[in-house]
Scaffold this active site. Structure first.
Site, PDB file in Angstrom:
ATOM      1  CE  LYS A   1     -13.278  -5.488   1.443  1.00 23.98           C
ATOM      2  NZ  LYS A   1     -13.564  -5.244   2.846  1.00 23.98           N
TER       3      LYS A   1
ATOM      4  CE  LYS B   1      -5.694  -9.135  -1.477  1.00 25.81           C
ATOM      5  NZ  LYS B   1      -5.436  -8.820  -0.113  1.00 25.81           N
TER       6      LYS B   1
ATOM      7  CE  LYS C   1      -4.158  -1.994   1.986  1.00 22.00           C
ATOM      8  NZ  LYS C   1      -4.950  -2.209   3.191  1.00 22.00           N
TER       9      LYS C   1
HETATM   10  P1  TYM Z   1     -10.407  -7.479   4.954  1.00 21.09           P
HETATM   11  O1  TYM Z   1     -11.522  -6.595   5.353  1.00 21.09           O
HETATM   12  O2  TYM Z   1      -9.502  -7.038   3.865  1.00 21.09           O
HETATM   13  O3  TYM Z   1     -10.979  -8.888   4.492  1.00 21.09           O
HETATM   14  C1  TYM Z   1     -11.921  -9.589   5.290  1.00 21.09           C
HETATM   15  C2  TYM Z   1     -11.656 -11.089   5.213  1.00 21.09           C
HETATM   16  O4  TYM Z   1     -11.781 -11.575   3.873  1.00 21.09           O
HETATM   17  C3  TYM Z   1     -10.621 -12.315   3.512  1.00 21.09           C
HETATM   18  N1  TYM Z   1     -10.360 -12.115   2.086  1.00 21.09           N
HETATM   19  C4  TYM Z   1     -10.235 -13.107   1.195  1.00 21.09           C
HETATM   20  N2  TYM Z   1     -10.297 -14.438   1.336  1.00 21.09           N
HETATM   21  C5  TYM Z   1     -10.128 -15.194   0.222  1.00 21.09           C
HETATM   22  N3  TYM Z   1      -9.937 -14.670  -1.003  1.00 21.09           N
HETATM   23  C6  TYM Z   1      -9.866 -13.343  -1.199  1.00 21.09           C
HETATM   24  N4  TYM Z   1      -9.690 -12.843  -2.409  1.00 21.09           N
HETATM   25  C7  TYM Z   1     -10.022 -12.489  -0.065  1.00 21.09           C
HETATM   26  N5  TYM Z   1     -10.018 -11.134   0.108  1.00 21.09           N
HETATM   27  C8  TYM Z   1     -10.232 -10.934   1.428  1.00 21.09           C
HETATM   28  C9  TYM Z   1      -9.520 -11.721   4.382  1.00 21.09           C
HETATM   29  O5  TYM Z   1      -8.442 -12.606   4.516  1.00 21.09           O
HETATM   30  C10 TYM Z   1     -10.253 -11.475   5.669  1.00 21.09           C
HETATM   31  O6  TYM Z   1     -10.318 -12.659   6.438  1.00 21.09           O
HETATM   32  N6  TYM Z   1      -7.049  -6.835   8.565  1.00 21.09           N
HETATM   33  C11 TYM Z   1      -8.302  -7.476   8.228  1.00 21.09           C
HETATM   34  C12 TYM Z   1      -9.454  -7.113   9.138  1.00 21.09           C
HETATM   35  C13 TYM Z   1      -9.216  -7.320  10.591  1.00 21.09           C
HETATM   36  C14 TYM Z   1      -9.235  -8.557  11.273  1.00 21.09           C
HETATM   37  C15 TYM Z   1      -9.049  -8.226  12.649  1.00 21.09           C
HETATM   38  C16 TYM Z   1      -9.407  -9.875  10.883  1.00 21.09           C
HETATM   39  C17 TYM Z   1      -9.022  -6.341  11.512  1.00 21.09           C
HETATM   40  N7  TYM Z   1      -8.930  -6.876  12.766  1.00 21.09           N
HETATM   41  C18 TYM Z   1      -9.041  -9.232  13.617  1.00 21.09           C
HETATM   42  C19 TYM Z   1      -9.367 -10.860  11.856  1.00 21.09           C
HETATM   43  C20 TYM Z   1      -9.198 -10.547  13.222  1.00 21.09           C
HETATM   44  C21 TYM Z   1      -8.691  -7.057   6.825  1.00 21.09           C
HETATM   45  O7  TYM Z   1      -8.343  -6.015   6.351  1.00 21.09           O
HETATM   46  O8  TYM Z   1      -9.562  -7.910   6.205  1.00 21.09           O
END
Ligand code: TYM
Length: 332
Positions: free
Chosen positions: A198, A195, A112
């Site tokens: 968003k 992947k 990023k």
């Molecule tokens: P975020 O919001 O980007 O994504 C949410 C969840 O979706 C999964 N994910 C995917 N899984 C498979 N294929 C994909 N293409 C794909 N894109 C996204 C992510 O792995 C995630 O599980 N940092 C985290 C949010 C967070 C969090 C936490 C998660 C903040 N605090 C505590 C677990 C525990 C994030 O940005 O996910």
């Protein structure tokens, strides 16, 4: 019951198929066997500039999508990160245990900050994984269902828990990541080596949970496939077809080998048509239910308030333990 916690960012207009197959479906399954807490990380969403009204909408929509996908508020607590101020306080304490170099090595941060340049990169983006560690450690969490892209952040969380425990005595549970076997990294339909995300430049390769069924079908029919015409699962040679097979299998329950056999001698077009049907059948009820839930924001807010109250009960105890361990005096 062992505790599970996970979270998603309310960035972008909505959640997508990667979020659903990589994480959300696992959340629904785990709530049967675990004490579950599912959070909408609205503070994390502030790391990208977002219009305040949009953020409010997105936070509610994300919570509604959790419910629509099957998270049951009778069994799982649903809350907004900003409703539990303990998260930011613990994040500060943990940031004082995190090496500057260690945080600099986080690949999501590197990607990023490279994309935006260092002047446009805010410090929140840098400390983002530390706040995530706080989200997890605050609840004595044992399992964290996430997709593959969160693996490194989970490793940091485990390192911080162990470091804290080593320095101050056993305080935190050391959590484990819980990844789905075939769908931990759902690929972009237009660029199957990337992947689904968003932040992709175009939404053509992303199935949004709020997309109209016609749009979903069209995106899948236009998915980039590979040279040749055989439907075989081969991640290196046929990433596009492999992605479609994994999506189909995850949603239909049909094994990949059976799918390969059934599509032998048929072309990619047939496969795409069926994948489109399977995806629409799975997501359309989620979309409809999300819209219904959003019709009654007051009910949604009440649910989130209940969830936050329960979360604060747990987080307050753990944070009191942390304050005592590090030597912060209690207020007299
Ligand atoms: P975020 O919001 O980007 O994504 C949410 C969840 O979706 C999964 N994910 C995917 N899984 C498979 N294929 C994909 N293409 C794909 N894109 C996204 C992510 O792995 C995630 O599980 N940092 C985290 C949010 C967070 C969090 C936490 C998660 C903040 N605090 C505590 C677990 C525990 C994030 O940005 O996910």
């Amino acid at each position: 019951r062992p505790r599970v916690l996970s979270a998603m960012q309310p960035t972008g207009a909505s959640l997508h198929l990667g979020n659903y197959l990589g994480a959300l479906r696992q959340w629904v399954a785990l709530q049967d066997t675990h004490d579950a807490l599912y959070c909408v990380v609205d503070l994390h969403a502030l790391t990208v500039q977002v219009d305040p009204a949009d953020l409010r909408d997105r936070s509610r929509r994300t919570a509604a999508q959790y419910l629509a996908a099957g998270v049951d508020p009778e069994r799982a607590s649903l809350f907004l990160q900003s409703h539990v101020p303990e998260h930011t306080e613990l994040a500060w304490v943990l940031s004082c245990l995190t090496g500057f170099g260690e945080a600099s090595r986080m690949t999501q941060f590197k990607d990023k900050s490279q994309r935006h340049g260092s002047e446009a990169t805010n410090v929140g983006l840098f400390t983002y994984p530390v706040l995530m560690a706080a989200d997890i450690l605050l609840y004595d969490t044992e399992r964290v269902p996430v997709g593959d892209d969160q693996r490194q952040h989970l490793e940091l969380t485990r390192d911080l828990a162990q470091r804290f425990n080593g320095r101050y005595g056993r305080t935190f549970v050391v959590p484990q990541a819980h990844l789905p076997s075939a769908t931990a990294r759902v690929a972009d339909l237009q660029d199957p080596t990337a992947k689904m995300s968003k932040s992709a430049a175009s939404t053509a390769g992303l199935v949004d949970l709020m997309d109209d069924p016609k749009v979903v079908a069209k995106k899948i029919r236009s998915a980039v496939t590979d040279t040749g015409r055989e439907v075989v699962h081969d991640r290196a040679a046929k990433p596009g077809v492999t992605n479609l097979l994994d999506i189909h299998s995850a949603l239909s329950g049909e094994g990949v080998a059976e799918l390969e056999a059934r599509f032998a001698g048929r072309g990619y077009g047939d496969l795409k048509k069926e994948v489109a049907d399977v995806v629409v059948a799975a997501l359309d009820p989620v979309r409809t239910r999300t819209l219904e839930l959003l019709d009654d924001p007051a009910q949604l807010d009440a649910l989130l308030a209940d969830g936050a109250e329960r979360a604060r009960g747990i987080a307050g105890d753990v944070l009191a333990r942390v304050r005592e361990r590090v030597g912060l005096l209690p207020a007299a």
